[in-house]
Design a protein around this motif. Structure first.
Motif, mmCIF file in Angstrom:
data_model
loop_
_atom_site.group_PDB
_atom_site.id
_atom_site.type_symbol
_atom_site.label_atom_id
_atom_site.label_comp_id
_atom_site.label_asym_id
_atom_site.label_seq_id
_atom_site.Cartn_x
_atom_site.Cartn_y
_atom_site.Cartn_z
ATOM 1 N N PHE A 1 0.845 -1.194 0.000
ATOM 2 C CA PHE A 1 0.000 0.000 0.000
ATOM 3 C C PHE A 1 0.878 1.241 0.000
ATOM 4 N N ALA A 2 0.485 2.248 -0.809
ATOM 5 C CA ALA A 2 1.322 3.431 -0.999
ATOM 6 C C ALA A 2 1.088 4.525 0.031
ATOM 7 N N GLY A 3 0.187 4.295 0.988
ATOM 8 C CA GLY A 3 -0.114 5.326 1.977
ATOM 9 C C GLY A 3 -1.412 6.029 1.654
ATOM 10 N N GLU A 4 -1.965 6.710 2.634
ATOM 11 C CA GLU A 4 -3.270 7.342 2.465
ATOM 12 C C GLU A 4 -3.178 8.636 1.650
ATOM 13 N N LEU A 5 -3.874 8.642 0.531
ATOM 14 C CA LEU A 5 -4.006 9.850 -0.286
ATOM 15 C C LEU A 5 -5.333 10.534 0.030
ATOM 16 N N ILE A 6 -6.379 9.740 0.167
ATOM 17 C CA ILE A 6 -7.706 10.215 0.567
ATOM 18 C C ILE A 6 -8.321 9.185 1.503
ATOM 19 N N ARG A 7 -9.428 9.573 2.130
ATOM 20 C CA ARG A 7 -10.251 8.610 2.839
ATOM 21 C C ARG A 7 -11.550 8.484 2.053
ATOM 22 N N SER A 8 -11.908 7.259 1.766
ATOM 23 C CA SER A 8 -13.074 7.001 0.934
ATOM 24 C C SER A 8 -14.224 6.469 1.771
ATOM 25 N N ASP A 9 -15.411 7.047 1.554
ATOM 26 C CA ASP A 9 -16.620 6.626 2.259
ATOM 27 C C ASP A 9 -17.319 5.500 1.502
ATOM 28 N N PHE A 10 -17.867 4.549 2.241
ATOM 29 C CA PHE A 10 -18.615 3.439 1.656
ATOM 30 C C PHE A 10 -19.992 3.373 2.314
ATOM 31 N N VAL A 11 -20.999 2.987 1.524
ATOM 32 C CA VAL A 11 -22.369 2.952 2.032
ATOM 33 C C VAL A 11 -23.049 1.642 1.663
#
Length: 231
Positions: A101-111
């Motif tokens: 894993f390259a590290g957090e670029l964004i945080r993605s929401d899931f529903v």
């Protein structure tokens, strides 16, 4: 060799390696399942996520060669070293077992989405879930699920939900309209959770400069607050 000479030699080696890899061509897969969020045509990226990934590769000094590929196949090619990176991908324990894993670029929401009223998912039993094959959203499927059916393309989920073949699905919140189309207005939506997202790198680069260059670039390009929940 004394410790001072060793450190000097290591520093020179690392600097030389960075120069060697800067400008190197890397094969980057773009998941076909994120059409509308990240696309590639005419030699350019487009979509809401494009500027973030352009930033990463520009800062890394690497030259990406993009190819659109189905998610499941892309993950396989990445593990086998046929791809150097696959974008965009959220992090999961299963993927961490074999990929970098390259590290957090964004945080993605899931529903969770359904066409019928949903109870609180964590308290529910015997729900039938529809999931895109290879999709990270599977981490939000509770152990109490009575059945999990996989599809190869997002649009296949709509008729499955309409006909009651499955009760609920998990999708990125930014893709509700893309996946459900005109039926989006009829959907019952419940938050599933958040995951760190950016890209995964082939394990063949685990201890190589390609990984370090990309990770450093991801950190530099990460926006604030870093959560991508809507367009």
């Amino acid at each position: 060799m004394n410790i001072r000479r060793f450190i000097s030699a290591l520093f020179v080696s690392l600097c030389f390696t960075d120069v060697l890899f800067a400008g190197s061509i890397v094969r980057v897969g773009i998941s076909e399942e994120v059409t509308g969020l990240l696309d590639y045509s005419g030699g350019h990226l487009s979509g809401p996520l494009s500027s973030l990934y352009e930033c990463v590769f520009e800062r890394s000094g690497l030259e990406p060669q993009y190819v659109s590929i189905p998610l499941k196949r892309g993950l396989y090619y990445l593990e086998k070293g046929h791809l150097d990176a696959l974008i965009p991908l959220a992090r999961s324990p299963e993927r961490d077992e074999s990929l970098v894993f390259a590290g957090e670029l964004i945080r993605s929401d899931f529903v969770y989405v359904s066409f019928k009223p949903l109870p609180k998912i964590s308290d529910s039993e015997s729900l039938r879930f529809g999931i895109l094959r290879g999709f990270v959203g599977r981490v939000f499927v509770p152990e109490s699920a009575s059945r999990i059916e996989e599809v190869t393309h997002w649009p296949q989920l709509v008729p499955m939900l309409e006909r009651g073949r499955v009760d609920v699905s998990v999708i990125p919140s930014v893709m509700i309209e893309d996946v459900l189309g005109e039926r989006a207005k009829d959907a019952f939506v419940q938050k599933a959770g958040e995951l760190s997202a950016s890209m995964y790198i082939s394990p063949r680069h685990e201890l190589a400069s390609v990984s370090f260059l990309v990770m450093r670039a991801v950190e530099a390009c990460r926006p604030e607050p870093g959560v991508l929940s809507s367009r």
